[in-house]
Design a protein around this motif. Structure first.
Motif, short mmCIF file in Angstrom:
data_model
loop_
_atom_site.label_atom_id
_atom_site.label_comp_id
_atom_site.label_asym_id
_atom_site.label_seq_id
_atom_site.Cartn_x
_atom_site.Cartn_y
_atom_site.Cartn_z
N GLY A 138 0.80 -1.22 0.00
CA GLY A 138 0.00 0.00 0.00
C GLY A 138 0.83 1.27 0.00
O GLY A 138 0.28 2.36 -0.19
N GLN A 139 2.14 1.16 0.23
CA GLN A 139 3.01 2.32 0.19
C GLN A 139 3.60 2.47 -1.22
O GLN A 139 3.74 1.47 -1.94
N PRO A 140 3.96 3.69 -1.61
CA PRO A 140 4.47 3.91 -2.97
C PRO A 140 5.94 3.51 -3.11
O PRO A 140 6.78 4.30 -3.59
N ILE A 141 6.27 2.29 -2.72
CA ILE A 141 7.66 1.84 -2.74
C ILE A 141 7.96 1.15 -4.08
O ILE A 141 7.30 0.18 -4.46
N ARG A 142 8.95 1.68 -4.79
CA ARG A 142 9.37 1.10 -6.07
C ARG A 142 10.69 0.34 -5.94
O ARG A 142 11.05 -0.43 -6.84
N ARG A 143 11.40 0.57 -4.84
CA ARG A 143 12.72 -0.06 -4.70
C ARG A 143 12.99 -0.37 -3.23
O ARG A 143 12.70 0.45 -2.35
N VAL A 144 13.56 -1.54 -2.98
CA VAL A 144 14.02 -1.93 -1.65
C VAL A 144 15.52 -2.16 -1.72
O VAL A 144 16.00 -2.91 -2.57
N VAL A 145 16.24 -1.47 -0.84
CA VAL A 145 17.69 -1.66 -0.75
C VAL A 145 17.94 -2.61 0.41
O VAL A 145 17.68 -2.28 1.56
N LEU A 146 18.43 -3.79 0.10
CA LEU A 146 18.54 -4.86 1.08
C LEU A 146 19.94 -4.89 1.69
O LEU A 146 20.94 -5.06 0.98
N VAL A 147 20.00 -4.72 3.01
CA VAL A 147 21.27 -4.67 3.73
C VAL A 147 21.43 -5.93 4.57
O VAL A 147 20.65 -6.19 5.48
N THR A 148 22.45 -6.70 4.25
CA THR A 148 22.85 -7.85 5.05
C THR A 148 24.28 -8.21 4.64
O THR A 148 24.84 -7.60 3.73
N HIS A 149 24.86 -9.20 5.31
CA HIS A 149 26.23 -9.58 4.98
C HIS A 149 26.30 -10.33 3.65
O HIS A 149 25.32 -10.96 3.23
N ASP A 150 27.44 -10.25 3.00
CA ASP A 150 27.60 -10.83 1.67
C ASP A 150 27.26 -12.32 1.64
O ASP A 150 26.63 -12.80 0.71
N VAL A 151 27.64 -13.06 2.69
CA VAL A 151 27.39 -14.50 2.72
C VAL A 151 25.89 -14.80 2.80
O VAL A 151 25.42 -15.82 2.31
N HIS A 152 25.14 -13.90 3.38
CA HIS A 152 23.70 -14.08 3.58
C HIS A 152 22.88 -13.51 2.43
O HIS A 152 21.67 -13.78 2.33
N MET A 153 23.51 -12.77 1.53
CA MET A 153 22.77 -11.98 0.56
C MET A 153 22.01 -12.83 -0.46
O MET A 153 20.85 -12.53 -0.79
N ARG A 154 22.59 -13.90 -0.97
CA ARG A 154 21.91 -14.67 -2.02
C ARG A 154 20.59 -15.25 -1.52
O ARG A 154 19.56 -15.18 -2.20
N ARG A 155 20.60 -15.81 -0.34
CA ARG A 155 19.38 -16.37 0.25
C ARG A 155 18.36 -15.27 0.53
O ARG A 155 17.16 -15.46 0.32
N SER A 156 18.84 -14.12 1.01
CA SER A 156 17.94 -13.02 1.32
C SER A 156 17.30 -12.45 0.06
O SER A 156 16.09 -12.16 0.04
N LEU A 157 18.08 -12.30 -1.00
CA LEU A 157 17.55 -11.78 -2.26
C LEU A 157 16.43 -12.68 -2.78
O LEU A 157 15.39 -12.18 -3.23
N ARG A 158 16.64 -13.98 -2.73
CA ARG A 158 15.60 -14.89 -3.21
C ARG A 158 14.32 -14.72 -2.41
O ARG A 158 13.22 -14.64 -2.99
N ALA A 159 14.44 -14.65 -1.09
CA ALA A 159 13.26 -14.52 -0.24
C ALA A 159 12.51 -13.22 -0.52
O ALA A 159 11.28 -13.21 -0.61
N PHE A 160 13.23 -12.11 -0.65
CA PHE A 160 12.57 -10.82 -0.84
C PHE A 160 11.98 -10.69 -2.24
O PHE A 160 10.91 -10.10 -2.41
N ARG A 161 12.66 -11.23 -3.25
CA ARG A 161 12.11 -11.15 -4.60
C ARG A 161 10.85 -12.00 -4.74
O ARG A 161 9.97 -11.68 -5.53
N GLU A 162 10.76 -13.07 -3.95
CA GLU A 162 9.55 -13.89 -3.97
C GLU A 162 8.42 -13.24 -3.18
O GLU A 162 7.24 -13.39 -3.54
N ALA A 163 8.75 -12.51 -2.12
CA ALA A 163 7.72 -11.94 -1.25
C ALA A 163 7.18 -10.61 -1.77
O ALA A 163 5.98 -10.31 -1.58
N LEU A 164 8.03 -9.80 -2.38
CA LEU A 164 7.61 -8.48 -2.84
C LEU A 164 6.97 -8.55 -4.21
O LEU A 164 7.24 -9.48 -4.99
N PRO A 165 6.13 -7.59 -4.56
CA PRO A 165 5.54 -7.56 -5.91
C PRO A 165 6.63 -7.46 -6.97
O PRO A 165 7.70 -6.88 -6.73
N PRO A 166 6.40 -8.02 -8.15
CA PRO A 166 7.43 -8.03 -9.20
C PRO A 166 7.87 -6.65 -9.65
O PRO A 166 8.99 -6.49 -10.16
#
Length: 255
Positions: free
Chosen positions: A182-210
């Motif tokens: 419901g918020q006008p968000i077009r971009r999410v900047v994801l902050v986590t450690h490099d080792v954790h990033m691949r798993r986090s990116l997959r989870a957020f890309r699946e959860a957020l609207p395309p």
């Protein structure tokens, strides 16, 4: 059962994960000398990879792929009100005797600090996601609440929002998506450690609207090149290798 699974997984992570190979090599030393020698050599190489900074970085590059620091100027091409920096919690302790109370773990503080720096550089608001630590019975003591307190007291910074229900990476993504809906968000900047990033990116890309772009902003990146000390066993090498093993198992397991 959960504790048993975690105990077995801890033994299988580097560098102790190579011990079964060494034990098998010892058991086969009289039966299959050539196989015993091959297993022993493989085990020694695995111990070295799991104990040194250079070995852990080499393995990380092959399992998770190369990563680069986010380009701060690139984040300014979308208005700040249409972007959100999301910092993923990295754990908390319900009691640190030296502080006399609950505190964020080092991973969480590093991520929070980097997220605050990015926010101040770009003007983009920041939210922190992290719920109650699994070893805590106090539902009020969430990572997000601790992050809010730490940001205010130690960095003079106010969080734009906090998500305080998540207990793992997938929940970080799902509950963050709920808050941003419901918020006008077009971009999410994801902050986590490099080792954790691949798993986090997959989870957020699946959860957020395309239509919402997810930009990785990893921290903990290694400098290019190496020196001879990186070939030696070190606490940093062991920590990175074990973290890498944990994250890779989580990624292939779909968590």
């Amino acid at each position: 059962m959960n504790d048993l699974i975690h105990a077995v997984a801890a033994l299988l992570l580097p560098p102790t994960g190579a011990f079964p190979l060494l034990l098998l090599a010892w058991w086969l030393r009289h039966r299959r000398r050539w196989l015993s020698g091959a297993l022993f050599a493989t085990g020694l190489i695995a111990v070295w990879i799991g104990s040194t900074e250079l070995g852990a970085l080499w393995l990380q590059d092959r399992l998770l792929g190369p990563q680069q620091a986010v380009q701060v100027e690139r984040l300014k091409d979308v208005p700040p009100k249409e972007t959100m920096i999301v910092v993923l919690g990295g754990g908390a302790r319900k009691l640190m005797p030296e502080y006399g109370g609950a505190q964020l773990k080092a991973l969480s503080i590093e991520r929070l600090r980097y997220g605050i720096w990015l926010s101040r550089q770009t003007g983009i608001p920041l939210m922190f996601t992290g719920g109650t630590p699994r070893d805590s019975s106090d539902e009020r003591m969430t990572e997000a609440a601790l992050a809010e307190r730490t940001a205010a007291q130690e960095f003079g910074f106010t969080l734009a929002a906090k998500e305080d229900r998540a207990t793992d990476t997938r929940e970080n993504a799902e509950f963050t998506a709920e808050l941003l809906r419901g918020q006008p968000i077009r971009r999410v900047v994801l902050v986590t450690h490099d080792v954790h990033m691949r798993r986090s990116l997959r989870a957020f890309r699946e959860a957020l609207p395309p239509e919402v772009e997810v930009v990785p902003a990893p921290l903990g990146l290694a400098l290019p090149g190496f020196e001879w000390r990186d070939l030696l066993p070190s606490q940093e090498g062991i920590s990175r290798a074990r973290y890498l093993g944990y994250e890779w198992l989580g990624y292939v397991g779909g968590h």
